[in-house]
Design a protein around this motif. Structure first.
Motif, short mmCIF file in Angstrom:
data_model
loop_
_atom_site.label_atom_id
_atom_site.label_comp_id
_atom_site.label_asym_id
_atom_site.label_seq_id
_atom_site.Cartn_x
_atom_site.Cartn_y
_atom_site.Cartn_z
N SER A 1 0.83 -1.20 0.00
CA SER A 1 0.00 0.00 0.00
C SER A 1 0.87 1.26 0.00
N PHE B 1 -3.37 5.23 3.76
CA PHE B 1 -3.26 5.38 2.31
C PHE B 1 -3.80 6.74 1.88
N GLY C 1 -9.66 3.22 -2.12
CA GLY C 1 -8.55 3.01 -1.18
C GLY C 1 -8.51 4.08 -0.11
#
Length: 627
Positions: free
Chosen positions: A364, A403, A396
């Motif tokens: 990520s 993130f 996301g």
């Protein structure tokens, strides 16, 4: 019982072999991977001894040969690796789960296993041969030049050891394939298994079989090492089936864009060139490498599920490993080589491993770093691919706060002129006119009139036309104090009117439009809009519209709680002034005009129902008759 009795668990061979044959691996074809891996390990050990000065084979042309013999019904894997003495053969082949690899690591590598390149660990892989064979022969000769040894074992576990015939160091494993598994006597079937599991093993692997099925395409008899009738020199044309130096094992600085594309095409044949790639080379404590690609999605109907292949020291383990990839990045394709994962990793292990969770978090982070880098240094190229990746990035951000923090400045908003801006760029531009307010459209065609009025004032209008956009902008509003996203039809009297103009409400006009709408509770507002050509506009509050969107997401029919739309009457419109005069004069045409204005406002606001469209057409025809 007063005394403590101690002992060791005994295992009867005739009982353990049937278990090995049926349950050792979930896929029977894995037996070939295990035998070839043992051969690669044997070569790796001899290379290591040569580097330590314990042997002198550094210049040896090491290789693994796999031979399919249909007539003899054998599948043979040969190597010129370290080989075994008779004592070593008895120790490692006549005792289940006693690993020669672990002994070697302990003796020559110390307790640290990282970087040894040795695949096998538990001493069970060799016995997987009995999943496809009823008898296995081993002919081996140690690098120490001890006499060659011949070992034969039946599926019952009974074995014989005798003097062997082999001139050079190395090992031959000869598997006599049983009748239930004769598919492994087919050249192309064996080739497919080797390409699946062994394509990136670290030693050259060659496959030999019936000459009429050889890759040269010859259909006549000849010796493999000789030039045949058609002119093929087989010794020169012989090529390994694997690539010893997969791209992920190289440093990113050593790889070209063309190599990344070629590797993608090789591992994922048939797919279009990816949008971008991420080369990962994680050192301690994660210790894994890989290359991940963001695929190009051709259409909304194409499968969004990616494929990540898992390797262990360049040995294929499994594909479509979802647990290693963050949930919001399952569309990724690529390879990951994780030598710290078990070679025969299970789904339950992946789901509960803290190591896997750390790998997922690192992936990520690397994706976020890549997106930020592209947004900052390759803005033009980044804008071109934004439409393909936008939904996944927004998702996301919703799923992973970390993130979101990393990529929030790389999120773009595309406007009605097909230009891209970040949120901060939009707000900087809007400081003087509509501070901390972002105007957007969900349908450029249906909301064209509203958009035109905003653009006439110099306001940028963003296009937010996906299901996830509503949730994403709600999150942005929550995290940015004072920030508001308003659809173009949600702030008509505010953004599109002269706020300083004196407005006088007309009860006659209000009554006429309430009657025209058929809704006694219709809210009618009056404002002096900037565009006098627009007589009236319908709008709904941002809150009610988002609530309606949320109902749709959860499968609730919005009609059960219809949103309330307000009609804004433009006092600057000549048509409205004319309508007001007709109402005062009692002109019967006034009702027809009011209905037509209301229908046109509805048409700009939303799609008409069947009955509404029928009424609209009928009213339009009536107006034409008046001309």
């Amino acid at each position: 019982m007063s005394e403590i009795e101690k002992g060791g668990i005994s295992v009867q061979t005739e009982h353990i072999f049937p278990i090995i044959k049926k349950w050792l691996y979930s896929e029977k074809e894995i037996f070939l991977r295990e035998i070839v891996s043992n051969s690669v390990d044997a070569i790796t050990k001899l290379r290591r001894l040569s580097s330590l000065g314990e042997a002198d084979f550094a210049s040896e042309n090491f290789r693994v040969d796999v031979t399919v013999d249909k007539d003899a019904k054998t599948l043979t894997v040969s190597d010129n690796g370290i080989g075994m003495t008779e004592d070593e053969l008895k120790k490692y082949l006549c005792n289940i789960a006693l690993s020669g690899a672990m002994d070697f690591i302990s003796k020559y590598e110390g307790s640290e296993e990282n970087g040894t390149g040795i695949i096998g660990h538990f001493g069970l892989g060799f016995y997987s041969a009995f999943m496809a064979a009823d008898t296995v022969e081993v002919v081996t000769k140690s690098y120490t030049d001890s006499p060659a040894v011949h070992w034969t074992c039946a599926e019952s576990g009974e074995y014989e050891i005798s003097a062997g015939e082999r001139e050079t160091h190395g090992t031959d494993v000869i598997m006599h394939i049983n009748t239930d598994n004769e598919e492994y006597l087919d050249y192309h079937r064996v080739l497919a298994v080797l390409q699946k599991y062994c394509s990136f093993m670290t030693e050259d692997i060659y496959l030999h079989g019936d000459e009429d099925e050889h890759s040269c395409g010859c259909d006549h008899d000849h010796d493999h090492d000789d030039e045949c009738e058609c002119g093929h020199d087989h010794e020169k044309e012989e090529k390994p089936i694997n690539d010893k130096c997969p791209l992920w094992q190289k440093a990113p600085s050593e790889c070209t864009e063309e190599e990344y594309k070629e590797f993608y095409s090789k591992v994922f044949p048939g797919k279009r060139d990816p949008l971008f790639h991420i080369h990962i080379n994680a050192d301690y404590p994660l210790n894994f490498k890989g290359i991940l690609y963001f695929p190009r999605i051709d259409s909304e109907f194409e499968s969004l599920e990616g494929e990540v292949k898992l390797y262990y020291n360049s040995v294929f383990v499994a594909d479509n490993i979802k647990e290693v990839i963050p949930e919001y990045m399952l569309m990724l394709c690529g390879v990951l080589d994780c030598p710290d994962l078990p070679l025969n990793v299970s789904r339950s292990y992946l789901q509960n491993s803290s190591y896997v969770s750390k790998i997922s978090a690192h992936i990520s982070k690397k994706v976020a770093d890549k997106l930020t880098s592209m947004a900052n240094t390759e803005r033009e190229a980044y804008e071109k691919i934004w439409g393909d990746i936008r939904t996944f990035i927004e998702y996301g951000c919703l799923k992973d706060r970390k993130f979101n923090e990393k990529v929030k400045d790389a999120v773009l908003f595309r406007d009605t002129d097909d230009k891209c801006v970040t949120l901060s760029e939009y707000l900087d531009e809007a400081k003087e006119t509509h501070e901390k307010t972002v105007y957007y459209t969900t349908d450029k065609t249906a909301q064209a009139q509203y958009i035109a009025m905003f653009r006439a004032k110099g306001f940028r209008v963003c296009v937010l036309d996906t299901v996830i956009d509503s949730q994403y902008i709600t999150m942005l509003e929550r995290e940015n104090d004072g920030l508001k996203f308003l659809r173009v039809d949600a702030d008509i009297s505010g953004a599109l009117s002269d706020k300083d103009a004196e407005i006088t409400d007309s009860e006659a006009l209000k009554a006429a439009f309430v009657k025209a709408s058929g809704d006694d509770k219709l809210e009618v507002k009056f404002a002096k809009l900037d565009d006098e050509n627009v007589p009236a506009m319908l709008g709904a509050s941002e809150e009610s519209r988002r609530f309606e969107d949320m109902m749709r997401i959860y499968g609730i029919d919005p009609k059960t709680m219809p949103q309330k739309a307000a009609l804004t009457v433009n006092t600057a419109s000549p048509l409205i002034k004319s309508l007001e005069e007709k109402l005062s004069a009692g002109d019967e045409k006034a009702d027809v005009i009011a209905k037509s204005i209301y229908r046109l406002a509805t048409l700009s606001f939303r799609r008409l129902s069947g009955d509404e469209m029928k009424d609209f057409l009928s009213e339009s025809y009536d107006i034409l008759k008046m001309i």
